[in-house]
Design a protein around this motif. Structure first.
Motif, short mmCIF file in Angstrom:
data_model
loop_
_atom_site.label_atom_id
_atom_site.label_comp_id
_atom_site.label_asym_id
_atom_site.label_seq_id
_atom_site.Cartn_x
_atom_site.Cartn_y
_atom_site.Cartn_z
N SER A 61 28.84 30.90 122.36
CA SER A 61 28.28 30.33 121.11
C SER A 61 26.77 30.30 121.13
O SER A 61 26.20 30.00 120.00
CB SER A 61 28.79 28.82 121.10
OG SER A 61 28.27 28.31 122.01
N ARG A 62 26.05 30.96 122.06
CA ARG A 62 24.76 30.63 122.14
C ARG A 62 24.01 31.70 123.23
O ARG A 62 24.74 31.86 124.12
CB ARG A 62 24.13 29.24 122.49
CG ARG A 62 24.92 28.69 123.60
CD ARG A 62 24.37 27.31 124.28
NE ARG A 62 24.78 27.30 125.28
CZ ARG A 62 25.87 26.22 125.59
NH1 ARG A 62 26.21 25.27 124.55
NH2 ARG A 62 26.31 25.82 126.66
N GLU A 113 49.59 31.13 121.33
CA GLU A 113 49.09 31.63 120.09
C GLU A 113 47.68 31.36 119.82
O GLU A 113 46.79 32.20 119.17
CB GLU A 113 49.83 31.17 118.95
CG GLU A 113 51.30 32.15 118.83
CD GLU A 113 52.16 31.52 117.76
OE1 GLU A 113 53.32 32.27 117.53
OE2 GLU A 113 52.17 30.53 117.39
N GLY A 114 47.48 30.02 119.91
CA GLY A 114 46.13 29.24 119.51
C GLY A 114 45.00 30.09 120.66
O GLY A 114 43.82 30.51 120.06
N MET A 115 45.23 30.17 121.77
CA MET A 115 44.30 30.83 122.74
C MET A 115 44.19 32.25 122.21
O MET A 115 43.03 33.01 122.36
CB MET A 115 44.89 30.86 124.36
CG MET A 115 43.84 30.75 125.29
SD MET A 115 42.35 29.67 125.04
CE MET A 115 42.91 28.58 126.27
N ILE A 116 45.15 33.18 121.87
CA ILE A 116 44.97 34.56 121.48
C ILE A 116 44.20 34.50 120.34
O ILE A 116 43.30 35.34 120.17
CB ILE A 116 46.39 34.88 121.10
CG1 ILE A 116 47.12 35.16 122.31
CG2 ILE A 116 46.32 36.54 120.59
CD1 ILE A 116 48.79 35.55 122.20
N GLN A 117 44.28 33.69 119.55
CA GLN A 117 43.46 33.64 118.22
C GLN A 117 41.97 33.29 118.45
O GLN A 117 41.08 33.92 117.86
CB GLN A 117 43.96 32.44 117.33
CG GLN A 117 43.09 32.02 116.04
CD GLN A 117 43.23 33.42 115.02
OE1 GLN A 117 44.51 34.03 114.76
NE2 GLN A 117 42.25 33.66 114.50
N LEU A 118 41.74 32.51 119.30
CA LEU A 118 40.37 32.37 119.85
C LEU A 118 39.73 33.39 120.48
O LEU A 118 38.65 33.75 120.19
CB LEU A 118 40.48 30.85 120.83
CG LEU A 118 38.99 30.52 121.20
CD1 LEU A 118 37.92 30.13 120.59
CD2 LEU A 118 39.14 29.47 122.41
N THR A 119 40.47 34.25 121.26
CA THR A 119 40.05 35.23 121.84
C THR A 119 39.49 36.30 120.92
O THR A 119 38.37 37.06 121.05
CB THR A 119 41.14 35.92 122.99
OG1 THR A 119 41.60 34.83 123.79
CG2 THR A 119 40.46 36.87 123.80
N GLU A 120 40.50 36.44 119.99
CA GLU A 120 40.41 37.56 119.03
C GLU A 120 38.96 37.30 118.03
O GLU A 120 38.44 38.02 117.70
CB GLU A 120 41.56 37.71 118.13
CG GLU A 120 42.54 38.36 118.85
CD GLU A 120 43.99 38.48 117.95
OE1 GLU A 120 44.37 37.64 117.01
OE2 GLU A 120 44.92 39.23 118.21
N THR A 121 38.83 36.01 117.83
CA THR A 121 37.76 35.55 116.96
C THR A 121 36.55 35.89 117.63
O THR A 121 35.34 36.38 117.38
CB THR A 121 38.00 33.77 116.65
OG1 THR A 121 39.16 33.78 116.03
CG2 THR A 121 36.78 33.55 115.77
N PRO A 126 29.94 38.44 115.73
CA PRO A 126 28.55 39.00 116.50
C PRO A 126 28.40 38.32 117.91
O PRO A 126 28.70 37.20 117.90
CB PRO A 126 27.56 38.72 115.62
CG PRO A 126 28.31 38.29 114.09
CD PRO A 126 29.58 37.96 114.70
N LEU A 127 27.60 39.00 118.71
CA LEU A 127 27.13 38.29 120.08
C LEU A 127 26.37 37.25 119.90
O LEU A 127 25.54 37.35 118.76
CB LEU A 127 26.77 39.55 121.07
CG LEU A 127 27.57 40.61 121.38
CD1 LEU A 127 26.78 41.51 122.21
CD2 LEU A 127 28.61 39.91 122.44
N GLU A 128 26.57 36.32 120.83
CA GLU A 128 25.49 35.26 120.80
C GLU A 128 25.66 34.48 119.58
O GLU A 128 24.43 33.86 119.18
CB GLU A 128 24.10 35.65 120.95
CG GLU A 128 24.01 36.17 122.45
CD GLU A 128 22.69 36.75 122.75
OE1 GLU A 128 21.65 35.93 122.65
OE2 GLU A 128 22.39 37.73 123.21
N SER A 129 26.66 34.26 118.54
CA SER A 129 26.64 33.41 117.55
C SER A 129 27.97 32.77 117.51
O SER A 129 28.99 33.13 118.04
CB SER A 129 26.46 34.29 116.26
OG SER A 129 27.74 34.88 116.15
N LEU A 130 27.85 31.54 117.03
CA LEU A 130 29.02 30.53 116.82
C LEU A 130 29.33 30.50 115.37
O LEU A 130 28.98 29.91 114.45
CB LEU A 130 28.79 29.20 116.96
CG LEU A 130 29.83 28.17 117.22
CD1 LEU A 130 31.00 28.71 118.13
CD2 LEU A 130 29.34 26.77 117.63
N SER A 131 30.39 31.39 115.13
CA SER A 131 30.93 31.53 113.65
C SER A 131 31.99 30.24 113.31
O SER A 131 32.31 29.64 114.00
CB SER A 131 31.84 32.76 113.67
OG SER A 131 32.83 32.72 114.26
#
Length: 335
Positions: A61-62, A113-121, A126-131
């Motif tokens: 995230s940073r 499923e939640g953890m898969i979703q997080l990994t895919e997100t 983009p690197l170093e950014s928290l969407s």
């Protein structure tokens, strides 16, 4: 190696775990099963998974950019946490109740499923950014992990919970149909009047008098469905036990057949709307009546129905027959 490469391997591993949880059979373990120990262990694994999701999300995230080595370590920790969740889920034998097991499986599936979703997100951001998507996905894992505290603790509580959901769906369907009936003979008259003729040309959008007579008995059957579920839920809460294999199996049988009530009510309700095909209504009513009779029969022969409760079973069985006979009489000409 690209910094996020281990995340791709993690995603594949998590997908494999998900497939096993969805399809796999429980281990019937040789040791005596300890239910309180199972819940402690499951709660702990869900908590650790929630923490690992937070660590993974923060790392991406940073700045500075997470190294490939750190990413590998984070991925490993997440994978181990998810494997622990799946392993503890597998401890729960079928003998504790299929209704309970399904609810625990659904909760476990949601976490994976939640953890898969997080990994895919993270992989697609983009690197170093928290969407915003990453924040939502992280929150999704937290929420899924918190569900463990709301899960029913034994099969009696699980079946009561399943029955309450069915009752809610049936109540909604009944209210919707009551509302439609209250709207009068021709609910569309204000918006579909024929401009040239000055009256409604299409009678397919409202009920005839004959339809309304039939509807009255169909509503009686839907009300009997609601009363049946309400009563069964009451006796499961009051007398249901999950102390012996026989009691657990009886509760599962009850949940399985009661689960057929709401789809049967929905099918009947859909066929009741104009233009009404009276034969279709009769067939759907017969299907619902058959399901209700089975629910009442299974209730009567199970441990949740002491002699003091047999009166309402008899009464509701009579109400189902009464309404079904009227429906048959009204539709006799359709056969």
């Amino acid at each position: 190696m690209e910094a996020r490469e281990p995340l791709r391997d993690l995603r594949s591993a998590l997908r494999a775990v998900l497939a096993r949880v969805r399809e796999g059979e429980p281990g019937e373990g040789r040791e005596p099963f300890d239910l309180p120990r199972f819940w402690d262990a499951l709660g702990q694994t869900f908590k650790v998974t929630s923490q690992e999701a937070t660590k993974l999300s923060l790392a991406f995230s940073r700045p500075p950019l997470t190294s490939a080595e750190d990413c590998r370590k984070l991925s490993e920790d997440v994978q181990n946490a998810i494997l622990a969740v799946a392993t503890v889920y597998y401890w729960l034998p079928k003998g504790q109740g299929t209704t309970l097991r399904k609810m625990v499986r659904d909760a476990t599936t949601e976490v994976v499923e939640g953890m898969i979703q997080l990994t895919e997100t993270i992989l697609s951001a983009p690197l170093e950014s928290l969407s915003q998507e990453q924040l939502i996905s992280t929150g999704g894992v937290w929420e899924a992990c918190e569900q463990v505290s709301n899960l029913p603790r034994d099969n009696q509580a699980a079946v009561a919970s399943a029955l309450a959901v069915c009752l809610g769906v049936v109540k909604d369907a009944l209210e919707e149909m009551e509302h439609a009936l209250v709207e009068g003979q021709d609910p569309y008259s204000d918006i579909m009047e024929d401009e040239e003729l000055g009256f409604r040309g299409n009678r397919d959008t409202y009920w005839s008098e004959a339809d309304r007579k039939l509807l009255s008995s169909c509503m009686g059957l839907m009300k009997a469905s609601k009363a049946c579920l309400k009563k069964v839920l009451g006796v499961v809460k009051a007398y249901g036990k999950a102390d012996s294999p026989e009691q657990i199996a009886q509760l599962d049988d009850l949940a399985d057949i009661a689960n057929e009530i709401s789809p049967s009510v929905d099918e009947l309700a859909l066929s009741m709307y104009p233009p009404m095909n009276q034969l279709a209504v009769r067939l759907n009513a017969a299907k619902l009546a058959s399901v209700l009779k089975k629910v009442l029969e299974i209730t009567k022969t199970s441990h949740v129905c002491p002699p003091s409760e047999e009166g309402w079973v008899q009464f509701l069985s009579g109400a189902v027959d009464h309404n079904m006979n009227k429906i048959k009489n009204f539709t006799q000409g359709q056969l």
